[in-house]
Design an enzyme around this catalytic site. Sequence first.
Site, PDB file in Angstrom:
ATOM      1  N   MET A   1       0.901  -1.277   0.054  1.00 44.11           N
ATOM      2  CA  MET A   1       0.277   0.035  -0.048  1.00 44.11           C
ATOM      3  C   MET A   1       1.006   1.264  -0.215  1.00 44.11           C
ATOM      4  SD  MET A   1      -2.422   0.904   3.200  1.00 44.11           S
ATOM      5  CE  MET A   1      -2.793   2.472   3.659  1.00 44.11           C
TER       6      MET A   1
ATOM      7  N   SER B   1       4.120  -6.660   1.932  1.00 40.00           N
ATOM      8  CA  SER B   1       3.177  -5.805   2.974  1.00 40.00           C
ATOM      9  C   SER B   1       1.523  -6.474   2.164  1.00 40.00           C
ATOM     10  CB  SER B   1       2.983  -4.536   2.808  1.00 40.00           C
ATOM     11  OG  SER B   1       2.488  -3.889   3.896  1.00 40.00           O
ATOM     12  N   GLN B   2       0.726  -5.379   2.203  1.00 31.87           N
ATOM     13  CA  GLN B   2      -0.594  -6.090   1.808  1.00 31.87           C
ATOM     14  C   GLN B   2      -0.549  -6.990   0.223  1.00 31.87           C
ATOM     15  OE1 GLN B   2      -3.377  -2.771   1.203  1.00 31.87           O
ATOM     16  NE2 GLN B   2      -2.746  -2.143  -0.732  1.00 31.87           N
TER      17      GLN B   2
ATOM     18  N   ASP C   1       8.625  -3.817  13.617  1.00 31.12           N
ATOM     19  CA  ASP C   1       7.573  -3.622  12.898  1.00 31.12           C
ATOM     20  C   ASP C   1       6.757  -2.523  13.510  1.00 31.12           C
ATOM     21  OD1 ASP C   1       5.620  -2.892  10.780  1.00 31.12           O
ATOM     22  OD2 ASP C   1       6.369  -4.876   9.874  1.00 31.12           O
TER      23      ASP C   1
ATOM     24  N   HIS D   1       9.325  -2.049   9.304  1.00 36.38           N
ATOM     25  CA  HIS D   1       8.407  -2.648   8.315  1.00 36.38           C
ATOM     26  C   HIS D   1       9.509  -2.584   6.768  1.00 36.38           C
ATOM     27  CE1 HIS D   1       5.056  -4.299   6.614  1.00 36.38           C
ATOM     28  NE2 HIS D   1       4.760  -3.248   5.729  1.00 36.38           N
TER      29      HIS D   1
END
Length: 281
Positions: free
Chosen positions: A13, A87-88, A207, A263
Site C-alpha cells: 500500500m 506488505s498487503q 515493525d 517494516h
Amino acid sequence: MADPTPIVLWHGMGDTCCLVFSLGMFKTYLEKQIPGVYVLSLRIGNSAIEDLENGYFMYPNKQVETVCDVLAKDPKLQDGFNAIGFSQGSQFLRAVVQRCGHKVGPVKNLVTIGGQHQGVYGIPHCFALQHETCDYVRKLLNYAAYYSWVQKSLVQATYWHDPLDDATYKKSSEFLADINNERKINQTYVQNLNRLDHFIMVKFENDSIVQPKETEWFGFYAPGQAEEILSLQQSELYKMDRLGLKKMDEDGKLVFLSQPGDHLRFTEEWFTENILKRYLL
Ligand SMILES: *[C@@H]1O[C@H](CO)[C@@H](O)[C@H](O)[C@H]1NC(C)=O
Ligand SMILES: *[C@@H]1O[C@H](CO)[C@@H](O)[C@H](O)[C@H]1NC(C)=O
C-alpha cells in the site's frame, strides 16, 4: 540450461509497481542476480497513479481476479513461477494462489514480506504516510470496517480484523476471512495452497506499522482481547487445519524468517543469502 524461473511481484500500500526507488529497484536487483530472469511487477491499473490509488480503493477480490487473468494469459509464466508479495501484496498474492492456482502456471514458492495474513488491528503509523488519505482510512476503519460499502470501497477494511468481535469479522470480512477459510472451508483453497513447494513468511521484529507484527507469521490476538497473541500453531485455524497449513507445516513447506528492524527493512545481502539462493534459483 533451462531458463530461470520467472518471478511475479506485488507491491504494498502506498507504493506502485515500478518506481525506481522502490519496487523498480528490487526488480533491477533480481535481474542482476539472476541473469535472464523474467520479472513481472504487477501494476494494478493503467498508470502509476491509478496503481497507487487502487492500492487504497480497488476492492481486493476484484484486484485478485484481475491479476489471475493477467497471470493466466502471460505466455512467459505457463511453466510456473515464484511469487513475492510486499506488505498487503502478500495476502493478495496468497489469494491469487488459493483462488486460481489451478488456472495459472504452477506457483513454486510464495514469499511474503511483512504480510498481514491474519489482518491488522490498528494502523499505528498509518504505513508511514502523514497524509489526508491516511486519516480518512483510520477514521473509516475505526467506525465502519465491516459495513458492506466500506468493504467494497476501502482495501484496508477487507483485512481489518477486530479481535474483540471475532464473530462479526468472520461474517463480514469479505476478503480476509474468506481466504482464511473462516467463513466456510473451500477445498480449492486448501489444495491450491498445498501445491506450493514453500510458503515463506518474513516478519519484521521491530515493525512499527503492522499491528500486531505476528500477523506476518500468521499469528494474531487471541479472540476476545487485544493483548495476548496466539502463534499460527496455537490458533484454531491451525489446530482444525481449515486451510491446510498444519499439513504444510508438517511437510516442511512453511518457512518462518525474521528480520530485526522496521517494516520492509532488509538488505540485498540478507535477501540474497536467505531467500534468493534458497528458493529463487
Ligand atoms: C471455492 O473457490 C473457488 C476458486 O476461487 C471458487 O471457484 C468456488 O466457487 C469456491 N467454492 C465455494 C463453495 O465457495
Ligand atoms: C527489536 O525487536 C527485538 C525482538 O522483539 C527486541 O529484542 C529488540 O529490543 C528490538 N529493538 C529495538 C531497537 O526496538
